[in-house]
Motif scaffolding. Structure first.
Motif, PDB file in Angstrom:
ATOM      1  N   ILE A  95      40.138  38.032  25.130  1.00 37.92           N
ATOM      2  CA  ILE A  95      40.325  36.606  24.792  1.00 37.92           C
ATOM      3  C   ILE A  95      40.045  36.393  23.313  1.00 37.92           C
ATOM      4  O   ILE A  95      39.201  37.078  22.730  1.00 37.92           O
ATOM      5  CB  ILE A  95      39.376  35.716  25.641  1.00 37.92           C
ATOM      6  N   TYR A 107      35.443  26.012  25.708  1.00 38.26           N
ATOM      7  CA  TYR A 107      36.855  26.377  25.992  1.00 38.26           C
ATOM      8  C   TYR A 107      36.980  27.842  26.436  1.00 38.26           C
ATOM      9  O   TYR A 107      37.723  28.156  27.361  1.00 38.26           O
ATOM     10  CB  TYR A 107      37.732  26.140  24.767  1.00 38.26           C
ATOM     11  N   THR A 109      34.769  29.836  27.822  1.00 41.33           N
ATOM     12  CA  THR A 109      34.208  30.042  29.171  1.00 41.33           C
ATOM     13  C   THR A 109      35.183  29.522  30.222  1.00 41.33           C
ATOM     14  O   THR A 109      35.455  30.192  31.217  1.00 41.33           O
ATOM     15  CB  THR A 109      32.840  29.326  29.270  1.00 41.33           C
ATOM     16  N   GLU A 131      35.236  44.770  26.944  1.00 37.73           N
ATOM     17  CA  GLU A 131      34.432  45.409  25.891  1.00 37.73           C
ATOM     18  C   GLU A 131      34.123  44.359  24.850  1.00 37.73           C
ATOM     19  O   GLU A 131      34.999  43.567  24.501  1.00 37.73           O
ATOM     20  CB  GLU A 131      35.251  46.494  25.185  1.00 37.73           C
ATOM     21  N   ASN A 136      28.435  40.224  18.730  1.00 36.97           N
ATOM     22  CA  ASN A 136      29.196  39.029  19.109  1.00 36.97           C
ATOM     23  C   ASN A 136      28.438  38.248  20.192  1.00 36.97           C
ATOM     24  O   ASN A 136      28.822  38.195  21.361  1.00 36.97           O
ATOM     25  CB  ASN A 136      30.592  39.435  19.593  1.00 36.97           C
ATOM     26  N   ARG A 138      27.956  35.099  20.722  1.00 42.15           N
ATOM     27  CA  ARG A 138      28.628  33.944  21.349  1.00 42.15           C
ATOM     28  C   ARG A 138      29.479  34.409  22.526  1.00 42.15           C
ATOM     29  O   ARG A 138      29.438  33.838  23.614  1.00 42.15           O
ATOM     30  CB  ARG A 138      29.498  33.212  20.325  1.00 42.15           C
ATOM     31  N   TYR A 143      30.502  35.202  28.307  1.00 42.81           N
ATOM     32  CA  TYR A 143      30.855  36.107  29.413  1.00 42.81           C
ATOM     33  C   TYR A 143      29.784  36.072  30.516  1.00 42.81           C
ATOM     34  O   TYR A 143      30.103  36.135  31.702  1.00 42.81           O
ATOM     35  CB  TYR A 143      31.036  37.546  28.905  1.00 42.81           C
ATOM     36  N   LYS A 145      27.989  33.523  31.223  1.00 33.64           N
ATOM     37  CA  LYS A 145      28.177  32.255  31.957  1.00 33.64           C
ATOM     38  C   LYS A 145      29.319  32.355  32.974  1.00 33.64           C
ATOM     39  O   LYS A 145      29.302  31.708  34.017  1.00 33.64           O
ATOM     40  CB  LYS A 145      28.444  31.116  30.957  1.00 33.64           C
TER      41      LYS A 145
HETATM   42  C1  LIG Z   1      34.223  34.474  22.165  1.00 31.09           C
HETATM   43  C2  LIG Z   1      34.947  33.149  22.452  1.00 31.09           C
HETATM   44  C3  LIG Z   1      36.155  33.412  23.320  1.00 31.09           C
HETATM   45  C4  LIG Z   1      33.972  32.241  23.219  1.00 31.09           C
HETATM   46  O1  LIG Z   1      34.591  31.017  23.428  1.00 31.09           O
HETATM   47  P1  LIG Z   1      33.830  29.654  23.035  1.00 31.09           P
HETATM   48  O2  LIG Z   1      34.637  28.540  23.534  1.00 31.09           O
HETATM   49  O3  LIG Z   1      33.511  29.683  21.589  1.00 31.09           O
HETATM   50  O4  LIG Z   1      32.474  29.825  23.874  1.00 31.09           O
HETATM   51  P2  LIG Z   1      31.761  28.778  24.838  1.00 31.09           P
HETATM   52  O5  LIG Z   1      31.515  27.512  24.107  1.00 31.09           O
HETATM   53  O6  LIG Z   1      32.495  28.701  26.130  1.00 31.09           O
HETATM   54  O7  LIG Z   1      30.373  29.553  25.115  1.00 31.09           O
HETATM   55  C5  LIG Z   1      29.631  30.068  24.033  1.00 31.09           C
HETATM   56  C6  LIG Z   1      28.144  30.069  24.379  1.00 31.09           C
HETATM   57  O8  LIG Z   1      27.473  30.915  23.434  1.00 31.09           O
HETATM   58  C7  LIG Z   1      26.421  30.194  22.818  1.00 31.09           C
HETATM   59  N1  LIG Z   1      26.256  30.758  21.485  1.00 31.09           N
HETATM   60  C8  LIG Z   1      26.957  30.496  20.354  1.00 31.09           C
HETATM   61  N2  LIG Z   1      26.517  31.247  19.336  1.00 31.09           N
HETATM   62  C9  LIG Z   1      25.497  32.021  19.837  1.00 31.09           C
HETATM   63  C10 LIG Z   1      24.630  32.998  19.300  1.00 31.09           C
HETATM   64  N3  LIG Z   1      24.700  33.355  18.008  1.00 31.09           N
HETATM   65  N4  LIG Z   1      23.687  33.571  20.113  1.00 31.09           N
HETATM   66  C11 LIG Z   1      23.608  33.234  21.427  1.00 31.09           C
HETATM   67  N5  LIG Z   1      24.420  32.288  22.010  1.00 31.09           N
HETATM   68  C12 LIG Z   1      25.347  31.709  21.210  1.00 31.09           C
HETATM   69  C13 LIG Z   1      26.882  28.759  22.841  1.00 31.09           C
HETATM   70  O9  LIG Z   1      25.797  27.877  22.670  1.00 31.09           O
HETATM   71  C14 LIG Z   1      27.521  28.697  24.239  1.00 31.09           C
HETATM   72  O10 LIG Z   1      26.535  28.626  25.243  1.00 31.09           O
HETATM   73  P3  LIG Z   1      26.125  27.214  25.930  1.00 31.09           P
HETATM   74  O11 LIG Z   1      27.402  26.591  26.395  1.00 31.09           O
HETATM   75  O12 LIG Z   1      25.209  27.594  27.043  1.00 31.09           O
HETATM   76  O13 LIG Z   1      25.488  26.394  24.870  1.00 31.09           O
HETATM   77  C15 LIG Z   1      35.371  32.460  21.112  1.00 31.09           C
HETATM   78  O14 LIG Z   1      34.241  32.052  20.403  1.00 31.09           O
HETATM   79  C16 LIG Z   1      36.244  33.356  20.250  1.00 31.09           C
HETATM   80  O15 LIG Z   1      37.398  33.525  20.544  1.00 31.09           O
HETATM   81  N6  LIG Z   1      35.679  33.957  19.165  1.00 31.09           N
HETATM   82  C17 LIG Z   1      36.441  34.794  18.234  1.00 31.09           C
HETATM   83  C18 LIG Z   1      37.106  36.011  18.887  1.00 31.09           C
HETATM   84  C19 LIG Z   1      36.206  36.724  19.849  1.00 31.09           C
HETATM   85  O16 LIG Z   1      35.015  36.910  19.623  1.00 31.09           O
HETATM   86  N7  LIG Z   1      36.789  37.157  20.980  1.00 31.09           N
HETATM   87  C20 LIG Z   1      36.074  37.919  21.988  1.00 31.09           C
HETATM   88  C21 LIG Z   1      36.128  39.366  21.682  1.00 31.09           C
HETATM   89  S1  LIG Z   1      35.236  40.355  22.874  1.00 31.09           S
END
Ligand SMILES: CC(C)(COP(=O)(O)OP(=O)(O)OC[C@H]1O[C@@H](n2cnc3c(N)ncnc32)[C@H](O)[C@@H]1OP(=O)(O)O)[C@@H](O)C(=O)NCCC(=O)NCCS
Length: 189
Positions: A95, A107, A109, A131, A136, A138, A143, A145
């Motif tokens: 994703i 979004y 999640t 993987e 990373n 966030r 994941y 969740k």
């Molecule tokens: C990874 C990704 C898909 C997650 O989607 P998102 O919509 O940003 O994530 P969500 O808001 O659903 O959930 C993120 C959670 O991580 C938490 N979080 C954010 N930064 C964090 C950090 N540094 N440490 C711990 N938790 C963190 C958020 O608070 C949230 O948790 P919460 O809802 O309990 O507060 C998106 O950020 C993304 O595409 N990033 C760039 C590309 C990427 O990393 N892809 C995945 C490759 S494996």
């Protein structure tokens, strides 16, 4: 661009991808803040290359969806199931949300839950794996969740800025996933 509501959540829905969005994907995949988390940071994603990647993914066994924000009706990223193996009912998940304004708002999640619902309850998969790079946080939180569990790591396999990072492996079984969308669709009759 025309999108189609294949799997619908509260914030976003998943639509079949459109090759015409290749330029938007290429822009996001050249943004190192996004691509440092993906397998493409070291590649030059030209428009032509992105068209080829999307065409190839749509031709083979992968299932790839655009993630569309319901409110603005805009494409914000994509997610996919790939390396699908029907004999052993397993696949891998990937994703990215390319529009950074949409990070940390739930979004990712929600999109992951939608594609997993599809994978487990339409494709009848049993195990979905991913993987993720150890920095990373966030993604790992998102994941967790969704219900993914860490099953192992490969140490020091990614080197950036002279620092070494691990690849973390996570998976989820069909029996551990609770359907919301497909369950609702099936209860409507
Ligand atoms: C990874 C990704 C898909 C997650 O989607 P998102 O919509 O940003 O994530 P969500 O808001 O659903 O959930 C993120 C959670 O991580 C938490 N979080 C954010 N930064 C964090 C950090 N540094 N440490 C711990 N938790 C963190 C958020 O608070 C949230 O948790 P919460 O809802 O309990 O507060 C998106 O950020 C993304 O595409 N990033 C760039 C590309 C990427 O990393 N892809 C995945 C490759 S494996």
């Amino acid at each position: 661009m025309k999108y189609f509501k294949k799997l619908i959540g509260e914030k976003c829905y998943l639509s079949p991808i459109s090759i015409e969005d290749a330029e938007q994907y290429a822009e996001w995949l050249n943004d190192l803040e996004v691509s440092k988390n993906l397998l493409v940071a070291h590649q030059q994603i030209t428009l032509q290359k992105e068209i080829e990647i999307l065409t190839e993914m749509s031709k083979n066994q992968s299932q790839i969806f655009g993630i569309i924000d319901i409110k603005s009706k805009k494409l914000i990223g994509n997610c996919s199931l790939f390396k699908i193996n029907h004999r052993n009912r397993k696949a891998e998940f990937g994703i990215f949300i390319g529009d950074k304004k949409f990070w940390n708002k739930g979004y990712g999640t929600e999109a992951a839950k939608l594609i997993l619902d599809y994978g487990f309850n339409i494709l009848n998969l049993n195990n979905i794996m991913l993987e993720v790079f150890s920095y990373n946080k966030r993604a790992i939180k998102s994941y967790e969740k969704v219900g993914f569990k860490t099953i192992g790591k490969r140490r020091e396999t990614l080197i950036i800025g002279n620092k070494k990072y691990d690849e973390i492996y996570m998976d989820i079984l069909a029996s551990e996933f609770e359907s919301v969308y497909i369950k609702k669709i099936m209860e409507e009759d």
